[in-house]
Design a protein around this motif. Structure first.
Motif, PDB file in Angstrom:
ATOM      1  N   VAL A  45     -41.406  35.494 -42.926  1.00 31.66           N
ATOM      2  CA  VAL A  45     -41.978  35.436 -44.275  1.00 31.66           C
ATOM      3  C   VAL A  45     -43.492  35.527 -44.115  1.00 31.66           C
ATOM      4  N   MET A  46     -44.076  36.620 -44.590  1.00 32.46           N
ATOM      5  CA  MET A  46     -45.485  36.894 -44.299  1.00 32.46           C
ATOM      6  C   MET A  46     -46.287  37.126 -45.577  1.00 32.46           C
ATOM      7  N   GLY A  47     -47.464  36.503 -45.625  1.00 33.63           N
ATOM      8  CA  GLY A  47     -48.367  36.762 -46.743  1.00 33.63           C
ATOM      9  C   GLY A  47     -48.252  35.756 -47.873  1.00 33.63           C
ATOM     10  N   LEU A  48     -47.445  34.704 -47.652  1.00 32.40           N
ATOM     11  CA  LEU A  48     -47.367  33.622 -48.636  1.00 32.40           C
ATOM     12  C   LEU A  48     -48.517  32.669 -48.344  1.00 32.40           C
ATOM     13  N   LYS A  49     -49.186  32.176 -49.403  1.00 34.99           N
ATOM     14  CA  LYS A  49     -50.271  31.218 -49.186  1.00 34.99           C
ATOM     15  C   LYS A  49     -49.731  29.999 -48.443  1.00 34.99           C
ATOM     16  N   GLY A  50     -50.335  29.676 -47.303  1.00 39.75           N
ATOM     17  CA  GLY A  50     -49.870  28.555 -46.492  1.00 39.75           C
ATOM     18  C   GLY A  50     -49.038  28.997 -45.297  1.00 39.75           C
ATOM     19  N   ALA A  51     -48.557  30.248 -45.337  1.00 38.26           N
ATOM     20  CA  ALA A  51     -47.754  30.781 -44.226  1.00 38.26           C
ATOM     21  C   ALA A  51     -48.576  31.808 -43.445  1.00 38.26           C
ATOM     22  N   ILE A  52     -47.956  32.430 -42.457  1.00 40.88           N
ATOM     23  CA  ILE A  52     -48.694  33.374 -41.606  1.00 40.88           C
ATOM     24  C   ILE A  52     -49.161  34.585 -42.435  1.00 40.88           C
ATOM     25  N   PRO A  53     -50.427  34.977 -42.293  1.00 36.15           N
ATOM     26  CA  PRO A  53     -50.913  36.134 -43.059  1.00 36.15           C
ATOM     27  C   PRO A  53     -50.166  37.422 -42.677  1.00 36.15           C
ATOM     28  N   ALA A  54     -50.042  38.316 -43.660  1.00 36.57           N
ATOM     29  CA  ALA A  54     -49.287  39.557 -43.465  1.00 36.57           C
ATOM     30  C   ALA A  54     -50.191  40.619 -42.860  1.00 36.57           C
ATOM     31  N   LEU A  80     -44.117  46.128 -49.158  1.00 32.17           N
ATOM     32  CA  LEU A  80     -43.952  47.531 -48.765  1.00 32.17           C
ATOM     33  C   LEU A  80     -44.599  47.803 -47.404  1.00 32.17           C
ATOM     34  N   ILE A  81     -45.773  47.225 -47.187  1.00 28.14           N
ATOM     35  CA  ILE A  81     -46.511  47.488 -45.937  1.00 28.14           C
ATOM     36  C   ILE A  81     -45.755  46.917 -44.737  1.00 28.14           C
ATOM     37  N   MET A  82     -45.308  45.666 -44.854  1.00 29.80           N
ATOM     38  CA  MET A  82     -44.602  45.033 -43.732  1.00 29.80           C
ATOM     39  C   MET A  82     -43.252  45.715 -43.494  1.00 29.80           C
ATOM     40  N   ASN A  83     -42.558  46.075 -44.570  1.00 28.29           N
ATOM     41  CA  ASN A  83     -41.267  46.742 -44.412  1.00 28.29           C
ATOM     42  C   ASN A  83     -41.414  48.103 -43.740  1.00 28.29           C
TER      43      ASN A  83
END
Ligand code: MG
Length: 272
Positions: A171-180, A208-211
């Motif tokens: 899970v990437m790019g959620l505030k508080g989690a690992i940046p995407a 879209l970018i991570m996928n």
């Protein structure tokens, strides 16, 4: 490279009708979204329940049951039930739905500070949920919000609480989690034990970018309104449109899309 597994996270806990008319809320709507996503090319559906009255996240067993049986009846999708805690944090609330014996369930292997709250997953809670899943023959999708959570998941396997090969969702790019970022995605991938499978869930425009990078790197793709409500800037999406785009992207890069049967084999799900 294996075919691409597309997971549709159609509802989640947060998006409401006010934000987007496309988010399925009731069991009937969620089942219908599953049917359309399967037709478009999804192999897995990630399931959350909502209270139909006010759209709030629900831990109600009956609602999960209706969604589960509806999807079973009308699709061949792999049903992955969330054990996430936004609807209620207690073990009892989060584990009851596992008695439906879905093929998969999500399991977050650490705690996170969300923007507005603590998403608490104590070592004891994680181990109890893992033990339940193992006992019921449910494959966990390890929900990884930060790199340390990979190590926690591997420890579950070492303790005999999860079967290998493990399956992960970044899970990437959620505030508080690992940046995407691409660098972080490469690092996460390299941190996995050999033989693992992985999916990436980018939040908002990172979806879209991570996928796209997952397609190129041999990972799998999670799309859906749980993580992102915009198809592009200013344009709301439906779940099935996201699936259609992922199928097209995979084809452009020469990667086929897995049917639910193929996805069962790729992720080593137990025969039912
Ligand atoms: Mg979820």
């Amino acid at each position: 490279m294996e075919k691409l597994i597309i997971t549709a996270a159609v509802t989640g806990s947060l998006p409401t009708r006010k934000k987007t008319p496309h988010v399925p809320i009731t069991p009937a709507e969620i089942v219908e979204a599953g049917v359309r996503c399967e037709q478009a090319g999804a192999a897995v559906i990630h399931v959350h329940a909502r209270n139909p009255a006010d759209e709030s996240p629900s831990t109600e067993f009956k609602i999960f049951e209706q969604i589960y049986h509806g999807l079973k009846e009308r699709t061949n999708l792999i049903i992955q039930i969330s054990t996430g805690g936004r609807a209620g944090m207690a073990y009892e609330q989060r584990s009851e739905r596992l008695s439906l014996k879905p093929e998969m369930a999500s399991l977050t292997t650490g705690s996170v500070n969300f923007a507005d709250s603590v998403y608490a997953n104590s070592p004891e809670l994680i181990e109890r949920l893992a033990a339940d899943m193992k006992h019921l023959g449910i494959k966990p999708e390890m929900e990884i919000f930060d790199v340390s959570m990979i190590r926690n998941a591997v420890e579950l396997a070492e303790k005999g609480l999860a079967d290998t090969p493990l399956h992960f969702d970044f899970v990437m790019g959620l505030k508080g989690a690992i940046p995407a970022t691409i660098e972080n995605l490469v690092h996460l991938k390299h941190s996995l034990p050999a033989g693992s499978t992985w999916t990436v869930a980018g939040i908002g425009p990172a979806q879209l970018i991570m996928n796209t990078h997952a397609i190129l790197m041999g990972g799998h793709a999670r799309i859906g309104l749980e993580d992102n409500i915009y198809f592009r800037k200013g344009e709301l999406a439906s779940n099935e449109r996201f699936v259609e785009r992922m199928v097209k992207m995979a084809a452009e890069f020469g990667r086929g899309v897995a049917t639910p049967e193929e996805a069962r084999r790729i992720m080593s799900l137990k025969a039912r």
